[in-house]
Scaffold this motif. Structure first.
Motif, PDB file in Angstrom:
ATOM      1  N   TYR A  80       0.800  -1.229   0.000  1.00 23.83           N
ATOM      2  CA  TYR A  80       0.000   0.000   0.000  1.00 23.83           C
ATOM      3  C   TYR A  80       0.828   1.272   0.000  1.00 23.83           C
ATOM      4  CZ  TYR A  80      -3.762  -3.215   1.077  1.00 23.83           C
ATOM      5  OH  TYR A  80      -4.653  -4.247   1.023  1.00 23.83           O
ATOM      6  N   GLY A  81       2.120   1.118   0.072  1.00 23.60           N
ATOM      7  CA  GLY A  81       2.968   2.291   0.257  1.00 23.60           C
ATOM      8  C   GLY A  81       3.207   3.120  -0.989  1.00 23.60           C
ATOM      9  N   GLY A  82       2.712   2.634  -2.121  1.00 25.13           N
ATOM     10  CA  GLY A  82       2.829   3.449  -3.324  1.00 25.13           C
ATOM     11  C   GLY A  82       4.226   3.558  -3.897  1.00 25.13           C
ATOM     12  N   ARG A  83       5.106   2.615  -3.531  1.00 26.46           N
ATOM     13  CA  ARG A  83       6.478   2.750  -4.055  1.00 26.46           C
ATOM     14  C   ARG A  83       6.763   1.709  -5.131  1.00 26.46           C
ATOM     15  NH1 ARG A  83       9.235   4.594   0.674  1.00 26.46           N
ATOM     16  NH2 ARG A  83      11.241   4.499  -0.400  1.00 26.46           N
ATOM     17  N   GLY A  84       5.702   1.044  -5.596  1.00 27.33           N
ATOM     18  CA  GLY A  84       5.833   0.154  -6.735  1.00 27.33           C
ATOM     19  C   GLY A  84       6.946  -0.865  -6.567  1.00 27.33           C
ATOM     20  N   ASN A  85       7.705  -1.037  -7.644  1.00 26.84           N
ATOM     21  CA  ASN A  85       8.727  -2.073  -7.673  1.00 26.84           C
ATOM     22  C   ASN A  85       9.997  -1.686  -6.937  1.00 26.84           C
ATOM     23  OD1 ASN A  85       9.164  -4.677  -8.409  1.00 26.84           O
ATOM     24  ND2 ASN A  85      10.126  -4.180 -10.359  1.00 26.84           N
ATOM     25  N   SER A  86      10.030  -0.465  -6.409  1.00 25.21           N
ATOM     26  CA  SER A  86      11.265  -0.069  -5.723  1.00 25.21           C
ATOM     27  C   SER A  86      11.358  -0.699  -4.349  1.00 25.21           C
ATOM     28  CB  SER A  86      11.329   1.449  -5.600  1.00 25.21           C
ATOM     29  OG  SER A  86      10.339   1.893  -4.694  1.00 25.21           O
ATOM     30  N   ARG A  87      10.272  -1.266  -3.872  1.00 31.02           N
ATOM     31  CA  ARG A  87      10.314  -1.926  -2.571  1.00 31.02           C
ATOM     32  C   ARG A  87      10.179  -3.424  -2.774  1.00 31.02           C
ATOM     33  NH1 ARG A  87      12.816   1.269  -0.223  1.00 31.02           N
ATOM     34  NH2 ARG A  87      12.514   0.012   1.657  1.00 31.02           N
ATOM     35  N   HIS A  88      10.773  -4.141  -1.845  1.00 33.52           N
ATOM     36  CA  HIS A  88      10.461  -5.566  -1.825  1.00 33.52           C
ATOM     37  C   HIS A  88      10.073  -5.911  -0.387  1.00 33.52           C
ATOM     38  CE1 HIS A  88      14.553  -5.741  -0.229  1.00 33.52           C
ATOM     39  NE2 HIS A  88      14.324  -6.983   0.145  1.00 33.52           N
ATOM     40  N   LEU A  89       9.612  -7.119  -0.187  1.00 34.10           N
ATOM     41  CA  LEU A  89       9.164  -7.495   1.144  1.00 34.10           C
ATOM     42  C   LEU A  89      10.384  -7.658   2.039  1.00 34.10           C
ATOM     43  CD1 LEU A  89       6.520  -8.193   2.706  1.00 34.10           C
ATOM     44  CD2 LEU A  89       7.150 -10.586   2.386  1.00 34.10           C
ATOM     45  N   GLU A  90      10.543  -6.724   2.949  1.00 30.85           N
ATOM     46  CA  GLU A  90      11.748  -6.712   3.758  1.00 30.85           C
ATOM     47  C   GLU A  90      11.489  -7.208   5.162  1.00 30.85           C
ATOM     48  OE1 GLU A  90      14.252  -2.926   2.957  1.00 30.85           O
ATOM     49  OE2 GLU A  90      12.219  -2.516   2.243  1.00 30.85           O
ATOM     50  N   ILE A  91      12.543  -7.743   5.729  1.00 32.05           N
ATOM     51  CA  ILE A  91      12.510  -8.053   7.150  1.00 32.05           C
ATOM     52  C   ILE A  91      12.909  -6.778   7.858  1.00 32.05           C
ATOM     53  CG2 ILE A  91      13.530  -9.441   8.967  1.00 32.05           C
ATOM     54  CD1 ILE A  91      14.170 -11.535   6.769  1.00 32.05           C
ATOM     55  N   LYS A  92      12.056  -6.304   8.739  1.00 27.78           N
ATOM     56  CA  LYS A  92      12.347  -5.037   9.415  1.00 27.78           C
ATOM     57  C   LYS A  92      13.480  -5.220  10.418  1.00 27.78           C
ATOM     58  CE  LYS A  92       7.563  -3.436   9.136  1.00 27.78           C
ATOM     59  NZ  LYS A  92       6.373  -3.052   9.900  1.00 27.78           N
TER      60      LYS A  92
ATOM     61  N   ALA B 165       0.192   5.752 -10.900  1.00 32.50           N
ATOM     62  CA  ALA B 165       0.482   4.933 -12.082  1.00 32.50           C
ATOM     63  C   ALA B 165       0.264   3.468 -11.796  1.00 32.50           C
ATOM     64  CB  ALA B 165       1.939   5.162 -12.510  1.00 32.50           C
ATOM     65  N   ARG B 166      -0.001   2.707 -12.839  1.00 28.45           N
ATOM     66  CA  ARG B 166      -0.191   1.281 -12.660  1.00 28.45           C
ATOM     67  C   ARG B 166       1.113   0.665 -12.178  1.00 28.45           C
ATOM     68  NH1 ARG B 166      -2.670  -1.462 -17.778  1.00 28.45           N
ATOM     69  NH2 ARG B 166      -4.724  -0.664 -17.185  1.00 28.45           N
ATOM     70  N   GLY B 167       1.018  -0.165 -11.191  1.00 29.05           N
ATOM     71  CA  GLY B 167       2.208  -0.817 -10.656  1.00 29.05           C
ATOM     72  C   GLY B 167       2.782  -0.132  -9.434  1.00 29.05           C
ATOM     73  N   GLU B 168       2.273   1.074  -9.145  1.00 29.49           N
ATOM     74  CA  GLU B 168       2.815   1.828  -8.006  1.00 29.49           C
ATOM     75  C   GLU B 168       2.359   1.277  -6.671  1.00 29.49           C
ATOM     76  OE1 GLU B 168       3.389   6.477  -9.311  1.00 29.49           O
ATOM     77  OE2 GLU B 168       2.101   6.026  -7.595  1.00 29.49           O
ATOM     78  N   ASN B 169       1.225   0.667  -6.659  1.00 31.02           N
ATOM     79  CA  ASN B 169       0.621   0.192  -5.404  1.00 31.02           C
ATOM     80  C   ASN B 169       0.090   1.344  -4.560  1.00 31.02           C
ATOM     81  OD1 ASN B 169       0.208  -2.524  -5.079  1.00 31.02           O
ATOM     82  ND2 ASN B 169       2.268  -2.947  -4.351  1.00 31.02           N
ATOM     83  N   ARG B 170      -0.618   2.203  -5.209  1.00 34.52           N
ATOM     84  CA  ARG B 170      -1.310   3.287  -4.498  1.00 34.52           C
ATOM     85  C   ARG B 170      -2.793   3.075  -4.732  1.00 34.52           C
ATOM     86  NH1 ARG B 170       1.618   7.859  -2.904  1.00 34.52           N
ATOM     87  NH2 ARG B 170       3.313   7.549  -4.374  1.00 34.52           N
TER      88      ARG B 170
ATOM     89  N   LEU C 261      14.903  -9.197  -3.932  1.00 34.83           N
ATOM     90  CA  LEU C 261      15.572  -7.919  -3.662  1.00 34.83           C
ATOM     91  C   LEU C 261      15.399  -6.927  -4.800  1.00 34.83           C
ATOM     92  CD1 LEU C 261      17.431  -6.586  -1.552  1.00 34.83           C
ATOM     93  CD2 LEU C 261      19.364  -7.443  -2.869  1.00 34.83           C
ATOM     94  N   THR C 262      15.528  -7.406  -6.051  1.00 35.56           N
ATOM     95  CA  THR C 262      15.447  -6.480  -7.179  1.00 35.56           C
ATOM     96  C   THR C 262      14.100  -6.539  -7.880  1.00 35.56           C
ATOM     97  OG1 THR C 262      16.411  -8.121  -8.662  1.00 35.56           O
ATOM     98  CG2 THR C 262      17.939  -6.594  -7.559  1.00 35.56           C
ATOM     99  N   GLY C 263      13.143  -7.198  -7.290  1.00 38.27           N
ATOM    100  CA  GLY C 263      11.807  -7.226  -7.869  1.00 38.27           C
ATOM    101  C   GLY C 263      11.656  -8.167  -9.049  1.00 38.27           C
ATOM    102  N   LYS C 264      12.698  -8.920  -9.351  1.00 32.81           N
ATOM    103  CA  LYS C 264      12.599  -9.912 -10.428  1.00 32.81           C
ATOM    104  C   LYS C 264      12.672 -11.283  -9.791  1.00 32.81           C
ATOM    105  CE  LYS C 264      12.587  -7.309 -14.153  1.00 32.81           C
ATOM    106  NZ  LYS C 264      11.361  -7.213 -14.950  1.00 32.81           N
TER     107      LYS C 264
END
Lengths: 349, 225, 957
Positions: A94-106, C138-143, C907-910
């Motif tokens: 839900y954070g709106g950061r798209g593919n720049s985030r991945h599921l992280e261990i905090k 945008a699509r893919g942003e997760n908003r 980590l890199t989304g792939k």
């Protein structure tokens, strides 16, 4: 030491354990979801050879030496058990950061967890070997935890030998945690008390087998009284002697026993089958279960062959467990049939 | 040891170890020794703390004052680290702690933390419960029971390698014989215990003040004047 | 032991650190708190309060009996009780209702696994979508922003009417991940899109589970039995699979068979979790399993251990092949007006060709496998020949004699060289297999996931067949199979199933005929794998000749073009479907189950104006969607579990609690939507629109059809449940009430006769016997559902002849992804059913919390990789990053990852799917050749990944 009048026990058949952790989840969803319990796994399953849970627990001491003296011991940390890692789902989804985030261990990068070395094992390819070792509190007859507590806050039930931490008496001194050579006692950092497997005594009191045993899809766990000669426990432990305690040299007389595993044949240098010695080295199993394990393995092999040829073997029939209900030594009541209202609460003064 | 009477001082002020009022109270140094390993109730505890390894804190300075209804003890000792609980030291830490111990009646023994029918009463502070104290009674080793967590107030400040902790309670309580009942002008046995968390001291593993009266020191409370 | 204390004064003086102690203590009668006496001192208070706390933890308000269906789990049903507290499922526990089939086999109890035991946690997890959401940004942003159902449904209905009225059904499609139930959810999807003429992807081939080799040989892509039959085997070969991890509720039959004296063999390149419980682990080089199987076949035949009468009666190996065309001899070749699907063997007594009564086009009344008293088919005829219609005489050879020639290439030395398995091991394995009373090859679904998997399947089925094991109790080639539920089929595919009853057979079969006609004109399903290939952006990699069989004489894409030109491919989604306005996603995660699925974001999904995901949870697909419609989880809706035969029981998924948040069942969602579609169409005066294949229909009547003339309303899921029970042979006598009274589980009561396609090949179902497949053939001598009517090893479709695969053979794994030193294999994880549980915290904590690869220590060391280091796994296709786990169980040269991590867990989304080019198996394009019919779920393009070539390098995060 005080003997209870009767003693409940469990046998786990390591030839059938699938490493699926249904037992771990069964226990977790039932007992250890409260504050401070998130990292606790009263039931663990580890791939061995491996460092186990907590990490390298077999080097942490505790238990008794051959003379019966308490052996020095150290306390394991939460990190050595494995923290209850928190994940960034909300931010990711839900954070709106798209593919720049991945599921992280905090927080910190973990260096250990309760099943960290799953499926890694020992040996050298192609003669690698491993098996799964589930562990719960052994509800020892000579419980080191009970003997360590200066407040007598650990109790052993007279009627069945289940060992429990009296969390009202406990002051969080943690001597028990160090004293247990199996490192099966956890410390609740929020409530400052020790907590551990309770052998599902509320279920036992209602005639229902512990959740880890009843929910195991591999059908590896037998439950029952040590002295009940009609039920599988006595037959496997005392009659057939194929179920052995883990690290008997720790001196606590544990009441959880294991049927030792037999792996596939090894390969020699040319890649041909080498049946001169077992893939899981005898020395390794002796180091875990003591020298009697070799007799147990021989018995299992002989009875398996007997069953193959004649179709008859009491031992194999016990281990096959044709009727699942009979694995639980009489504790075969359906939990959904338990009338919750009939559970008596008592406050003894 | 004397508990000085200070008219009109509030409990709140007394609970501040840096309050001005303490400058007028004469403190007394106490020597501390470690509890004997041989007296620990179980072999596992003794194996963990062999003789000679118990009692990291050797000295404490104590000042006592009362206002006629409440009494406060100010403890000061040196400690190279403030240990605030189980989360420290890689999760296997123990908190620094201090307690004032009283016999509830004549004959209550110090070394065994009381005996059946002869309770002792401890007012116990620990660094992970700063602000509140535990009011404890015991009738022998391993039998301590927390009466409540309200009556004893405690406040500790750590600064530059020194703990300054005030532990206070009303002179009288409704616990009857389980707790020490004190009065202005009276006297009582007293002891002090300190737990050094970084040495994993807890339970009976502590430093304590051994006095002349069957182990107890003597506390004399000033009359109200 | 004693706990004495030296309590003298002197002792204390000695012990005291300050030396100023003066004590007079009488401590000799000191009583310890515990220890020696075990009792607390009298003065210690007794508390039992803590016990009450634990007792209170084990309490609940009510138990919903026999519920829960782990969607898409191929192990089949497991029955759970749900313990409900304050309207929420607090926890679940198996209710173990299964009785022993008979006293000679263990019972099925308790079933269930760690995933089922954490399902309630999953349905409450942060991944769960609770409300309709609309994308902002945008699509893919997760908003996202929350919207009402009204808003959501209106927007989607409007978009549907827009698209249908302008482009017809070709303007939209539905991605279907197969993660549905066998009940109202699946029925809802099929009825909805069928009515609107919009195609739905079918992904059995797409995920790689489709065993085209089984279709070819056995006429059945899912041949199998009940899992208690495993107990009866004497020789259990777990081939390419990992049942310890993937058949958790059933694996005990294997470990218990071992105690019965059965020998357990595990065939996998690495020492897998299933190998640990075997007696023999055979480790062929990845992708060389066919050579192992064929090597074993050669040993068996050379040693005369093969079952000649069985081979003659039950297989096509005695049938004759023309030496000129390499095709079967067919009656049409020899007799004017003769039959095409009619084949022959050579009678050694009569010295002539005899047409096999097993043939597909033989007179139906006379079709049989049974040989007459004076039938003497030759297994290896000498000098067989026949005069063709053309006048030419052609020499004939039997399949068996051709096989013997072929097997010459798999002598022990050669097979050993190819597989890396010691020749003595191959020989011993072959002999043990052949000499076992009953031997089973339990084929893992991984067999479908290498390029030449079809050949492995054919070769291993051959091994089972020549030893006479197919059809034996505890024997034969098996994987999963289903109990067919005609009631479900007809409820989904026929407009008015409420009119039907089993008593009215004419009406019932008439309905199926109508379904057949409708499906012929507009197949509801398109092939998901072909959709990905054609329109998903993976074409160039999948068609790259460098990643394919180097022996192909033409480029891979030529085979596809040719097949399309000949009309041999059914369910083909052409490029005309490549620009959808509207994409729906149900029951899955196409970004994950497609190799290179991440490319969908730049192709189909990019082109769509509106993407609607009807979903349980956030995942890769949801992230690329515009509107999320929250669907009810199991426990929150009615459904039946996949009717897999491992446990031959129907499992009811009951509605135990209200759906979380504003979730609705799939049926309700699509019903509400359809109602609005028809209303909107009527409002706009739109009547006729076309299906994606151009068949006209009245959009205004769509809801009328969808709701079965208005008889099944928005919340009438239960009606579908009852209809399924009423109209299926397997569930006669069952009612919802009886199911509920029986913990939601009842043993199947019969076997379907649907369409002649018997999934287990056994029509006589005995309730007190384990189910054994193929009984109709081996016992009743009914022909196999193949063209020859026999287990068919010889395939004479032109593509097969061209690529040299008329008979099973070994082909080297391709260099899929480029010329790299390591082979990346994959397997089904134990930790999740596909992505569904992959990010659940309580399960992640029992792993490392993030994706891992398994690497041999030598391979790691030479690349400077230590345990838990991040490694980049890369090839020409892409790259992904994961943590390294060192293990001596991993073969040098092989790197392994378990499947279904969400791309966003990397980590890199792939994800690992990003490096898999999934080269096309050109034989998958064959069709219109007897029983070799191109059809989804039957014979379709399969995706594969386990030949992927990669290298690793250390990755600095």
């Amino acid at each position: 030491m005080t003997a209870s009048k009767r003693q409940l026990a469990m046998v786990m058949d390591l030839n059938k354990c699938l490493g699926c952790h249904t037992c771990s989840i069964a226990c977790k969803t039932l007992w250890s979801k409260d504050d401070g319990m998130e990292y606790m796994q009263f039931n663990t399953v580890n791939t061995i050879p491996g460092q186990g849970t907590p990490k390298d627990w077999e080097t942490m001491g505790g238990g008794f030496d051959a003379q019966g003296n308490a052996r020095p011991a150290r306390l394991p940390s939460r990190k050595e058990y494995g923290d209850a890692w928190q994940f960034s789902h909300d931010e990711l989804y839900y954070g709106g950061r798209g593919n720049s985030r991945h599921l992280e261990i905090k927080g910190d990068t973990p260096e250990w967890g309760p099943n960290w070395d799953e499926d890694q094992g020992g040996g050298v390819f192609p003669n690698a070997y491993y098996f799964y070792l589930p562990r719960i509190c052994n509800h020892c007859t000579h419980a080191a935890c009970k003997e360590a507590c200066p407040r007598g806050a650990i109790e052993k039930r007279e009627e069945d030998g289940i060992v429990t931490v009296n969390e009202d008496r406990c002051r969080g001194y943690r001597f028990c945690q160090a004293a247990c050579p199996y490192k099966k006692i956890y410390f609740n950092h929020q409530k400052h008390v020790a907590q551990k497997c309770i052998f599902c005594f509320p279920r036992i009191d209602e005639g229902v087998a512990p959740a880890c045993a009843r929910q195991c899809p591999g059908r590896i766990r037998f439950v029952g009284y040590r002295d009940d000669q009609e039920a599988p426990i006595w037959k496997l432990v005392d009659k057939w002697k194929v179920a052995l305690p883990l690290h008997p040299e720790y001196g606590t007389d544990p009441n959880v026993f294991y049927v030792p595993p037999i792996g596939p044949a090894m390969f020699d240098g040319s890649g041909d089958i080498d049946e001169s010695r077992p893939r899981i080295p005898d020395e390794y199993l002796v180091g875990l279960f003591g020298p009697k394990v070799l007799d147990a393995l021989a018995t299992i092999k002989a009875e398996r062959e007997k069953k193959r040829i004649t179709g008859k073997s009491e031992l194999m029939d016990l281990l096959i467990a044709y009727e699942w209900k009979n694995m639980f030594g009489g504790f075969d009541k359906d939990p959904s049939k338990v009338q919750v209202a009939t559970i008596q609460w008592t406050r003894k003064r | 040891m004397k508990a000085q009477f200070i008219r009109g001082v509030s409990l709140k002020e007394l609970l501040d170890p840096e309050a001005m009022v303490w400058r007028g109270v004469k403190p007394e140094p106490l020597l501390l020794s470690g509890t004997p390993s041989a007296l620990q109730p179980t072999l596992a505890v003794r194996a963990a703390f062999p003789e000679g390894t118990i009692g990291a804190v050797k000295n404490v300075v104590v000042a006592a004052a009362h206002n006629g209804s409440e009494i406060a003890f100010r403890l000061e000792w040196q400690d190279h680290s403030a240990d605030t609980g189980a989360d420290g030291q890689d999760d296997v830490g123990f908190p620094d702690g201090a307690a004032i111990l009283f016999p509830t009646r004549k004959g209550a023994p110090l070394m065994t933390m009381g005996a059946p029918g002869l309770p002792v009463n401890a007012w116990y502070w620990r660094a992970d419960e700063n602000g509140r104290g535990r009011h404890v009674t015991a009738q022998g080793l391993g039998t301590s029971d927390t009466l409540d967590r309200e009556l004893v107030k405690a406040n500790g400040i750590y600064q530059s390698g020194v703990w300054r902790v005030v532990i206070a309670r009303s002179l009288q309580t409704r616990n009857g014989g389980s707790a020490a009942q004190l009065s202005a002008g009276g006297k009582t046995g007293i002891s002090v215990a300190i737990w050094e968390g970084s040495h994993k001291e807890r339970a009976g593993i502590k430093s304590f003040a051994l006095g002349q009266q069957e182990g107890w020191h003597e506390l004399i409370l000033d009359r109200q004047a | 032991m004693s706990h004495s204390i030296n309590t003298t004064r002197r002792h204390f003086l000695k012990a005291g650190a300050a030396g100023t102690l003066t004590l007079g203590l009488g401590l000799s009668n000191l009583q310890l708190a515990n220890g020696a006496t075990g009792k607390l001192p009298a003065a210690a208070k007794q508390y039992k309060h803590y016990q009450d706390v634990y007792r209170k933890k084990w309490t609940w308000d009510r138990v919903e009996v026999g519920t829960h269906t782990c969607l898409n789990c191929a192990s089949g049903g497991c029955s759970w009780d749900l313990y409900v507290r304050e309207g929420i499922v607090w926890r679940e526990e198996q209710n173990a209702p299964y009785t022993q089939t008979n006293p000679t086999v263990p019972d099925y109890n308790p079933r269930g696994c760690q995933k089922g035991a954490s399902a309630s946690a999953l349905y409450r997890s942060p991944a769960r979508v609770r409300y309709p959401l609309k994308r902002v940004g945008a699509r893919g942003e997760n908003r996202w922003k929350r919207i009402s159902w009204d808003e959501a449904l209106n927007e989607v209905a409007k978009a549907l009417v827009d698209t249908l009225s302008t482009r017809g059904g070709a303007g939209a499609y539905c991605e279907n991940g197969n993660n549905s139930d066998f009940g109202p959810s699946w029925i809802a999807m099929i009825r909805f899109f069928r009515t609107l003429g919009i195609p739905v992807t079918e992904n059995f081939g797409g995920v790689g589970d489709l065993m085209t080799g089984a279709t070819l040989v056995l006429g059945n892509p899912v041949p199998g039995a009940s899992s208690d039959d495993w107990f009866r085997t004497d020789y259990f070969v777990n081939w390419f699979g990992n049942p310890v991890s993937t058949r958790i509720p059933d694996a005990h039959f294997m470990t218990e068979a071992r105690y019965r004296g059965a020998k357990i063999v595990s065939v996998t390149p690495d020492f897998s979790p299933s190998a640990i419980h075997a007696d023999l682990w055979i480790n062929p080089r990845p992708g060389t399993d066919a050579a192992l199987a064929l090597g074993a076949c050669k040993v068996i035949i050379d040693d005369n251990l093969h079952d000649v009468p069985y081979i003659i009666e039950q297989t096509d190996l005695p049938l004759l092949v023309r030496t000129d065309t390499h095709q079967f001899l067919r009656e049409i070749d020899v007799v004017a007006g003769g039959r095409k699907e009619c084949f022959a063997w050579w009678d050694e007594k009569k010295r002539q060709v005899v047409w096999s009564t097993s043939s597909a086009e033989f007179e139906p009344a006379k079709r049989t496998l049974k040989l007459g008293a004076d039938d003497h088919p030759a297994l290896e005829p000498k000098e067989a020949s026949i005069k063709l219609l053309s006048g030419k005489t052609v020499a004939l050879r039997s399949g068996f004699s051709l096989l013997r020639d072929k097997l010459a290439a798999y002598d022990l030395a050669s097979a050993s060289k190819i597989t890396g398995v010691n020749p003595k091991v191959i020989q011993r394995f072959a002999r043990e297999f052949a000499q076992a009373k009953s031997a089973m090859i339990y084929a893992g679904a991984g067999m479908g996931k290498i390029l030449h998997g079809e050949l492995v399947q054919r070769a291993t089925i051959l091994l089972a067949a020549i030893t006479g094991n197919n059809g034996r109790a505890g024997g034969g080639w098996q994987e999963m199979t289903f109990w067919e539920l005609e009631g479900m089929m007809v409820s989904a595919l026929y407009d008015h199933p409420s009119d039907l009853s089993l008593q009215d057979q004419a009406g019932f079969w008439g309905a199926f005929a109508a379904v057949g006609a409708e499906q012929a004109a507009t197949p509801t399903y398109i092939s998901g794998s072909l959709m990905m290939l054609t329109n998903g952006g993976s074409y160039d990699h999948q068609m790259n000749p460098k990643y394919n069989d180097p022996g192909l004489s033409r480029k891979p894409e030529e085979y596809l073009k040719e097949a399309l030109a000949k009309g041999e491919i059914h369910n083909y989604p052409g490029p005309e479907l490549g620009s959808p306005d509207l994409i729906f996603n149900m029951f899955g995660n196409p970004f994950r189950h497609n190799r290179m699925g991440d490319r969908l974001a730049d192709t189909l999904f990019k082109k769509a104006k509106l993407v609607v995901d009807i979903t349980l949870r956030m995942d890769d697909a949801a992230r690329h969607s515009d509107i999320l419609l929250p669907t009810a989880a199991p426990y929150e809706k009615l459904g039946f579990k996949y009717s897999i035969a491992y446990p031959p029981y129907l499992h009811l998924g009951d509605k135990a609690v209200a759906p979380l948040g504003e979730a609705k069942s799939d049926w309700e969602i699509l019903s509400l939507l359809m109602e609005r579609v028809s209303a909107e169409a009527k409002r706009r005066n739109i009547t006729t629109v076309k299906t994606y294949r151009g068949v006209p229909h009245d959009l205004g009547q769509a809801y009328w059809r969808f709701s079965d003339k208005g008889r099944v309303g928005h919340t009438d899921d239960e009606k579908w449940m009852r209809l399924i029970l009423k109209l299926s042979m397997a569930t006669q006598g069952m009612t919802l009430e009886k199911l509920r009274a029986n913990k939601g589980v009842m043993r199947y009561t019969g076997v379907s006769l649907l369409g002649g396609r018997m999934w287990c090949g056994t029509s006589d179902y005995k309730i007190d016997e384990p189910l054994i497949p193929y009984q109709d053939m081996v016992v009743k001598k009914k022909p196999w559902p193949t063209s020859t009517g026999r287990q068919q090893f010889y395939v004479d479709h032109p593509i097969y002849i061209e690529v040299g695969e008329t008979l099973p053979m070994h082909k080297e794994p391709p260099m899929a992804g480029g010329s790299y030193p390591l082979q990346l294999t994959c397997g089904h994880t134990r930790w999740s059913i596909h992505t569904i549980w992959r990010d659940l915290d309580i399960l992640l904590r029992l792993q490392r919390g993030e994706p891992v690869i398994f690497v041999n220590p030598g391979d790691a060391k030479s690349r400077g990789l230590g345990d838990n280091d991040y490694a980049a796994v890369h090839n020409d296709v892409g790259e992904f990053v994961a943590r390294v786990k060192l293990t001596p169980t991993m073969r040098p040269g092989q790197v392994h990852i378990y499947h279904a991590w969400l791309a966003n867990q990397f980590l890199t989304g792939k994800s690992n799917d990003a490096v898999c080019p999934s080269p096309v198996r050109v034989t998958n394009f064959a069709g219109k050749h007897g029983h070799l019919k191109s059809e989804v779920g039957w014979f379709d393009l399969t995706q594969n990944d386990r030949d992927t070539r990669v290298d690793l390098r250390k990755y600095a995060a």
